[in-house]
Motif scaffolding. Structure first.
Motif, PDB file in Angstrom:
ATOM      1  N   GLY A  72       3.504   9.400   8.389  1.00  0.00           N
ATOM      2  CA  GLY A  72       3.441   8.696   9.653  1.00  0.00           C
ATOM      3  C   GLY A  72       2.769   7.343   9.561  1.00  0.00           C
ATOM      4  N   GLU A  73       2.231   7.023   8.385  1.00  0.00           N
ATOM      5  CA  GLU A  73       1.639   5.709   8.161  1.00  0.00           C
ATOM      6  C   GLU A  73       2.755   4.673   7.982  1.00  0.00           C
ATOM      7  OE1 GLU A  73      -1.652   4.735   7.979  1.00  0.00           O
ATOM      8  OE2 GLU A  73      -2.084   6.724   8.788  1.00  0.00           O
ATOM      9  N   PRO A  74       2.459   3.393   8.189  1.00  0.00           N
ATOM     10  CA  PRO A  74       3.521   2.377   8.065  1.00  0.00           C
ATOM     11  C   PRO A  74       4.302   2.455   6.753  1.00  0.00           C
ATOM     12  CG  PRO A  74       1.579   1.406   9.055  1.00  0.00           C
ATOM     13  CD  PRO A  74       1.189   2.802   8.669  1.00  0.00           C
ATOM     14  N   ALA A  75       3.604   2.617   5.633  1.00  0.00           N
ATOM     15  CA  ALA A  75       4.294   2.667   4.338  1.00  0.00           C
ATOM     16  C   ALA A  75       5.171   3.905   4.221  1.00  0.00           C
ATOM     17  CB  ALA A  75       3.283   2.623   3.200  1.00  0.00           C
ATOM     18  N   GLY A  76       4.632   5.062   4.612  1.00  0.00           N
ATOM     19  CA  GLY A  76       5.396   6.298   4.523  1.00  0.00           C
ATOM     20  C   GLY A  76       6.572   6.313   5.477  1.00  0.00           C
ATOM     21  N   ALA A  77       6.347   5.836   6.705  1.00  0.00           N
ATOM     22  CA  ALA A  77       7.423   5.798   7.692  1.00  0.00           C
ATOM     23  C   ALA A  77       8.536   4.847   7.250  1.00  0.00           C
ATOM     24  CB  ALA A  77       6.867   5.364   9.046  1.00  0.00           C
ATOM     25  N   ALA A  78       8.147   3.685   6.726  1.00  0.00           N
ATOM     26  CA  ALA A  78       9.142   2.725   6.242  1.00  0.00           C
ATOM     27  C   ALA A  78       9.956   3.315   5.097  1.00  0.00           C
ATOM     28  CB  ALA A  78       8.452   1.440   5.795  1.00  0.00           C
ATOM     29  N   PHE A 137       6.652   9.719  15.551  1.00  0.00           N
ATOM     30  CA  PHE A 137       7.577   9.192  14.547  1.00  0.00           C
ATOM     31  C   PHE A 137       8.254  10.305  13.758  1.00  0.00           C
ATOM     32  CE2 PHE A 137       8.309   8.391  10.064  1.00  0.00           C
ATOM     33  CZ  PHE A 137       9.374   7.504  10.158  1.00  0.00           C
ATOM     34  N   LEU A 138       7.464  11.233  13.203  1.00  0.00           N
ATOM     35  CA  LEU A 138       8.081  12.248  12.350  1.00  0.00           C
ATOM     36  C   LEU A 138       9.012  13.146  13.149  1.00  0.00           C
ATOM     37  CD1 LEU A 138       8.104  13.007   9.378  1.00  0.00           C
ATOM     38  CD2 LEU A 138       6.447  14.819   9.890  1.00  0.00           C
ATOM     39  N   THR A 139       8.651  13.448  14.392  1.00  0.00           N
ATOM     40  CA  THR A 139       9.541  14.240  15.239  1.00  0.00           C
ATOM     41  C   THR A 139      10.830  13.482  15.507  1.00  0.00           C
ATOM     42  OG1 THR A 139       7.628  15.276  16.319  1.00  0.00           O
ATOM     43  CG2 THR A 139       9.748  15.455  17.436  1.00  0.00           C
TER      44      THR A 139
END
Length: 228
Positions: A72-78, A137-139
């Protein structure tokens, strides 16, 4: 009559059910936002869950929580969004690629809009906490992937609804647990984030379908004119 260029992202069989769920989810987001507006302490439900568990996970579960949190962090989400968009484009699913990007962007944007409006904080450091952006985000990402899968697999209404709701529940529960376990959010923040995704993604899928179908219709109607 113009034909669809791709399966609908929000199949007609799911529109009524997911539309109702989206409306109820939006109501929950608003109600919780009003109840906890300006608060800086956990509510009664939050205390029941948070006090014995907050920031108390130990290895190896703490590493699992941190790894989940990273998504859910910017890097992981991107990373997730870029990989999904690239996969859709490689498979020549442009409509699905648009939903991946739009679903994530609109969900995160809604969270960023709601946080200062509600003004709920955690840890007394001015850290806005409602709704949980990580959970939203993850949902949302899981919902988007599930909707794309239902269209491509041609699932019936029951199977499609089961897949979509299961994906949302698993993703929301996993990230929600991580956020509460790491003391990053209250449980009601997590619920608000989960419901934000449930409200935003079906509406986004419907909108992308409408825009894509109109583009297909315009292209089909313009075709004969070009050869006159």
């Amino acid at each position: 009559m113009a034909r669809r260029s791709a399966p609908a992202l929000l199949p007609p069989s799911l529109r009524a059910g997911l539309g109702l769920i989206a409306a109820l989810a939006a109501l929950v987001v608003v109600v919780l936002g009003v109840l906890y507006a300006g608060h800086s302490e956990p509510g009664r439900v939050d205390r029941w869950i948070v006090e014995p568990t907050a920031d108390s996970v130990r290895p190896p579960w703490r590493r699992v929580a941190l790894a989940t949190d990273f998504l859910g962090e910017p890097a992981g989400a991107a990373m997730l969004v870029v990989a999904a968009v690239a996969g859709c484009l490689l498979l020549r699913w442009p409509r699905a690629a648009v939903l991946v990007g739009a679903g994530a962007a609109l969900t995160v944007g809604t969270v960023k809009l709601l946080k200062p409006l509600v003004g709920r904080t955690i840890h007394g450091d001015g850290n806005l906490s409602y709704p949980s952006g990580h959970t939203a985000f993850l949902t949302a990402f899981a919902l988007v992937v599930a909707l794309i899968a239902t269209g491509r697999l041609g699932l019936g209404r029951t199977a499609a609804m089961s897949l979509v709701l299961a994906a949302a529940l698993v993703a929301g529960a996993a990230m929600g647990w991580a956020q509460v376990a790491l003391s990053a959010h209250y449980p009601t923040d997590v619920l608000g984030g989960w419901c934000t995704a449930l409200a935003v993604v079906p509406a986004t899928a419907w909108l992308v379908d409408r825009m894509a179908d109109r583009l297909v219709d315009r292209t089909a109607n313009a075709g004969p004119l070009e050869h006159r």
